[in-house]
Scaffold this motif. Structure first.
Motif, mmCIF file in Angstrom:
data_model
loop_
_atom_site.group_PDB
_atom_site.id
_atom_site.type_symbol
_atom_site.label_atom_id
_atom_site.label_comp_id
_atom_site.label_asym_id
_atom_site.label_seq_id
_atom_site.Cartn_x
_atom_site.Cartn_y
_atom_site.Cartn_z
ATOM 1 N N TRP A 138 -71.324 93.828 -16.892
ATOM 2 C CA TRP A 138 -70.639 92.744 -17.595
ATOM 3 C C TRP A 138 -69.490 93.286 -18.442
ATOM 4 C CZ3 TRP A 138 -70.909 87.463 -17.527
ATOM 5 C CH2 TRP A 138 -70.243 86.794 -18.567
ATOM 6 N N ASN A 139 -69.770 94.284 -19.275
ATOM 7 C CA ASN A 139 -68.741 94.822 -20.168
ATOM 8 C C ASN A 139 -67.645 95.549 -19.395
ATOM 9 O OD1 ASN A 139 -69.969 93.839 -22.484
ATOM 10 N ND2 ASN A 139 -71.156 95.695 -22.839
ATOM 11 N N GLU A 142 -65.395 92.898 -17.834
ATOM 12 C CA GLU A 142 -64.543 92.323 -18.883
ATOM 13 C C GLU A 142 -63.361 93.236 -19.181
ATOM 14 O OE1 GLU A 142 -65.102 89.356 -21.282
ATOM 15 O OE2 GLU A 142 -65.785 88.806 -19.270
ATOM 16 N N HIS A 192 -67.727 89.197 -11.498
ATOM 17 C CA HIS A 192 -67.031 88.987 -12.769
ATOM 18 C C HIS A 192 -65.718 89.736 -12.890
ATOM 19 C CE1 HIS A 192 -70.964 87.315 -13.837
ATOM 20 N NE2 HIS A 192 -70.316 86.635 -14.737
#
Length: 248
Positions: A138-139, A142, A192
């Motif tokens: 996730w990070n 991002e 993502h």
């Protein structure tokens, strides 16, 4: 320089019109601007058609160079930096002792973007350890989505004897992620990443090799990985990892 010129003379004798070369020897980009400039101009003296000189680099190597210097190096032909960031998550970067943070990756790669220098990221599933894959993916997604890596190459952590993480695992200080967790981590990264980029998760370290041009192939590749999750047993995947003797 004497050895470099000998190598270049040999290349010129068999490939005088080479258009792209790759500088070897760990991270050549760690050299100063002046040293890189001198070597790039020497390459152009020998290989007059050479357009690109690619190489490995670290985030730490970029810090010492100004944007105008990066632009000058790009104009000389230095382009296509392979950067083994491994992660964009601060906790994982600290565990891997990378020597920089996600903020450093953002700051330094924005300099490359401003200079118009092409670069590639290497990401590693499983590096965050058991239970850390979601956070890591996730990070990292991002962070990467704020930048412009031409491609993201994905490896999966494989522990070999005499490495620091192997020793930590033996001491109970690091618990490797399971194989299915790694594939879910890769799925999350793919789902993502909000940039146009080539994703290459096709090295031998990946149990299920896949490639994709994102965002266009996102759903297709995510479904391929889901099929593996649904049909292959965890123990079979672990056996594959256990039998890896090298990543070459």
């Amino acid at each position: 320089m004497k050895h470099i010129e000998e190598d270049l003379a040999e290349i010129k004798s068999c490939q005088p019109y080479a258009r792209r070369i790759f500088w070897t020897g760990a991270n050549p980009f760690a050299m100063s601007y002046d040293n890189l400039k001198r070597r790039a101009l020497t390459v152009r003296d020998y290989l007059i058609k050479c357009q690109t000189m690619a190489m490995f680099a670290s985030i730490r190597d970029i810090k010492s160079k100004e944007v105008w210097q990066l632009g000058k190096l790009k104009a000389m032909g230095i382009n296509g930096l392979s950067i083994g960031v491994e992660s964009g998550d601060d906790e994982t970067l600290a565990l891997a002792n990378k020597g920089y943070t996600s903020a450093d990756i953002l700051e330094q790669c924005r300099k490359l973007d401003e200079a118009g220098m092409e670069y590639y990221f290497v990401y590693m599933t499983g590096l965050a350890g058991k239970g850390g894959g979601y956070r890591n993916a996730w990070n990292s997604a991002e962070l990467f989505s704020q930048l412009h890596p031409y491609f993201v190459s994905v490896d999966s952590l494989t522990l070999f004897p005499d490495t620091e993480l192997y020793k930590m695992a033996q001491q109970g200080l690091f618990e490797p992620a399971g194989e299915k967790e790694r594939i879910r981590e890769l799925q999350l990264l793919i789902n993502h990443l909000n940039i146009r980029t080539h994703l290459l998760a096709n090295t031998v370290s990946n149990f299920a090799p896949v490639t994709a041009y994102l965002p266009y192939d996102r759903e297709k590749v995510a479904n391929e990985l889901q099929y593996i999750l649904d049909t292959v047993d965890e123990m079979e995947m672990q056996e594959y990892r256990k039998n890896l003797k090298s990543l070459g």
